[in-house]
Scaffold this active site. Structure first.
Site, mmCIF file in Angstrom:
data_model
loop_
_atom_site.group_PDB
_atom_site.id
_atom_site.type_symbol
_atom_site.label_atom_id
_atom_site.label_comp_id
_atom_site.label_asym_id
_atom_site.label_seq_id
_atom_site.Cartn_x
_atom_site.Cartn_y
_atom_site.Cartn_z
ATOM 1 N N GLU A 120 22.439 55.480 -21.657
ATOM 2 C CA GLU A 120 23.390 55.233 -20.571
ATOM 3 C C GLU A 120 24.488 56.298 -20.631
ATOM 4 O O GLU A 120 24.908 56.714 -21.715
ATOM 5 C CB GLU A 120 24.007 53.840 -20.756
ATOM 6 N N LYS B 56 22.017 48.817 -13.233
ATOM 7 C CA LYS B 56 22.581 47.837 -14.156
ATOM 8 C C LYS B 56 23.005 46.589 -13.384
ATOM 9 O O LYS B 56 23.673 46.682 -12.348
ATOM 10 C CB LYS B 56 23.779 48.459 -14.876
ATOM 11 N N CYS C 221 22.991 48.349 -21.989
ATOM 12 C CA CYS C 221 24.195 48.060 -22.751
ATOM 13 C C CYS C 221 24.621 46.591 -22.702
ATOM 14 O O CYS C 221 24.012 45.742 -23.331
ATOM 15 C CB CYS C 221 25.324 48.972 -22.275
#
Length: 547
Positions: free
Chosen positions: A293, A354, A410
């Site tokens: 990321e 995301k 994440c």
């Protein structure tokens, strides 16, 4: 002149006010309980202390009338060490987050005090823990489910339960173990205090329930330990060699990604190093390369210079690169954190965005209201927009084969439903892209890596983890770490990963076990309140856990 004298008759006595409670040992006991639970999380990983801390909290709040305050204090003691790393963004943000999240533990303490009056209360108390975890993992703004009991047991016997019950189920078992200890404590104490011959005669009988609880705890742990290597009865359907690149960053803290082009250039440089090692036989030649990321914070679709850097990387590797990028749009002053599948010939052939965003880190909740009041929030930048897909990219490899790559970015690793959706969406190969550069050198880094190991065990999938500057690696399906980078270094590696399609019971459950626990806890609380109002709650209930 007549003077009115005060009435000398004694006033009619009214009900005596409730005596003011002396907290005594409860305040330090609450702080100790919070610190004990915190000690189970990484980097310490002292999971037996977490079980003791859970038990101690129940003992502290049982019989007390100031349960909310005690629970709030417990939350401060727990969350200070476990999520205090947020201070690297801004100290006020850390204080606000910890202060808010501690409210949930105040509620937990109130519920615990009520349900310990019920028969079989350790079960209802354990369900209450999971219910509160579900609450702070869901609200507000999608919640912040970082300090859940289920993440403590990554290297404990109960880890074998992850593929069956998931994080919520392991939280339940951990809380149940703590409640069982709280149930045992006053009984063991009374046995130790017994001195008369009559008491000694009764001791073998009194020890029976104690022995039963201990046997149940040991049996559960043993059974779970045996399941650690359990794999669903669906063999691997092939294999893919994954290259992993950690390019590193030049700054630290909030300035870690201040030089966006440098970060991308670092990943180009380390990709060259990876392919040199592969072509000289030091590591297997990858079928694709995984970048983390934020490996580019500049949209490579819109910026020609960044596009050339990424394209050059793919051409040098001669295989696709999964790029972590920040994209412009979809609207004005908006952005998306995404993964791009960059083919050396075809360019971008697929992408996913995301889904779970960090409030006040990637977007500002209630932006139009808060921004005029707190101008500092301008530092967040353009408003991030969450993705709506299932996190799975169906993409071609360099040799023409297609593979379904499931990706967690994440912060998403903390969300049960997101992980379950990704695996159930047809994932054959599981990867995690992350950027922890801001939190380098804090406990956030080992915590998140442990959480990723938990997800490997829960899904029974191998995971490749790529980060910008810390804790990248390859994790086996049983949670074993096969290879891991050091912090603040540039490094790369490749390994062969099997393709899998089996779905574990935990994935099928998703977040439903948490919802069931919440219903059970709510029902137990309602029964406890009704019993109290009707005067049917036994006086022994107040001291059931030794309060």
């Amino acid at each position: 002149m007549t003077q009115t004298l005060p009435d000398a008759r004694p006033a009619t006595p009214g009900p005596d006010p409730a005596p003011r409670e002396r907290l005594g040992w409860r305040v330090p006991g609450t702080v100790v309980a919070g610190l004990l639970v915190a000690a189970g999380f990484e980097p310490l990983g002292w999971w037996p202390l977490t079980v003791l801390g859970v038990a101690l909290l129940t003992l502290v709040v049982t019989g007390s009338r100031r349960t909310f305050g005690l629970g709030y204090l417990f939350g401060l003691a727990l969350l200070g060490p476990t999520i205090g790393w947020v201070h690297v963004i801004a100290v006020p943000v850390a204080f606000a987050l910890i202060a808010f999240e501690s409210l949930f533990f105040g509620v937990l303490a109130v519920v615990l005090r009520r349900v310990v009056r019920l028969p079989g209360w350790p079960v209802w108390a354990a369900a209450s823990w999971v219910a509160v975890e579900w609450a702070y993992s869901s609200v507000p703004f999608d919640g912040f489910g970082w300090s859940r009991l289920g993440y403590v047991m990554v290297d404990a016997p109960l880890a074998g339960a992850y593929p069956l019950l998931g994080v919520a189920g392991v939280s339940l078992l951990t809380a149940l173990a703590g409640q069982a200890l709280a149930w045992l404590a006053p009984r063991v104490r009374s046995l130790l205090r017994a001195r008369s011959t009559a008491h000694h005669r009764r001791r073998p009988v009194a020890l029976a329930p104690v022995a039963l609880v201990l046997a149940a705890l040991l049996g559960t742990g043993t059974a779970a330990q045996l399941l650690r290597s359990w794999q669903p009865a669906d063999p691997a359907t092939g294999e893919v060699t994954v290259g992993l690149v950690q390019g590193n960053v030049d700054g630290v803290g909030v300035n870690a990604l201040g030089r966006a082009r440098t970060v991308t250039n670092n990943h180009l440089s380390e990709t060259i190093t990876l392919m040199a090692k592969a072509r000289t036989g030091q590591v297997p030649v990858p079928d694709f390369v995984l970048w983390p990321e934020n490996s580019t914070d500049i949209d490579p679709r819109a910026d020609a210079r960044t596009q050339r850097t990424v394209q050059l990387s793919a051409e040098i590797a001669d295989v696709p690169i999964m790029v972590g990028a920040v994209l412009e749009g979809p609207g004005p002053e908006e952005r998306q954190t995404a993964a791009l599948w960059w083919h050396p010939v075809q360019g971008v052939v697929d992408q996913m965005e995301k889904r779970n965003l960090v409030p006040f880190g990637e977007y500002i909740p209630l932006r139009s209201l808060l921004l005029p009041v707190v101008p500092m929030l301008e530092l967040v930048g353009a408003q991030s927009v969450p993705g709506t897909g299932d996190g799975v990219l169906d993409v071609p490899l360099g040799d023409g084969r297609r593979v379904a790559v499931g990706n967690i970015i994440c912060f998403e690793v903390a969300y049960d439903a997101t992980v379950a959706q990704t695996i159930a969406g047809g994932t054959q190969l599981f990867v995690v892209q992350s950027n922890q550069a801001t939190y380098g050198g804090t406990v956030e880094v080992p915590q998140q890596f442990a959480m990723t190991r938990v997800r490997a065990m829960e899904t029974r999938r191998e995971i490749a983890v790529a980060t910008t500057s810390s804790a990248s690696g390859f994790i086996a399906a049983d949670g074993t770490v096969r290879w891991q980078t050091a912090e603040f270094t540039a490094d790369s590696h490749s390994t062969v990963m099997p393709l899998r399609s089996a779905i574990t019971p935990a994935v099928r459950l998703g977040s439903s076990l948490s919802a069931v626990a919440a219903l059970v806890a709510a029902a137990a609380l309602a029964v406890a309140v009704l019993r109290r109002r009707r005067g049917t709650g036994s006086s022994a209930g107040e001291t059931a856990a030794g309060g």
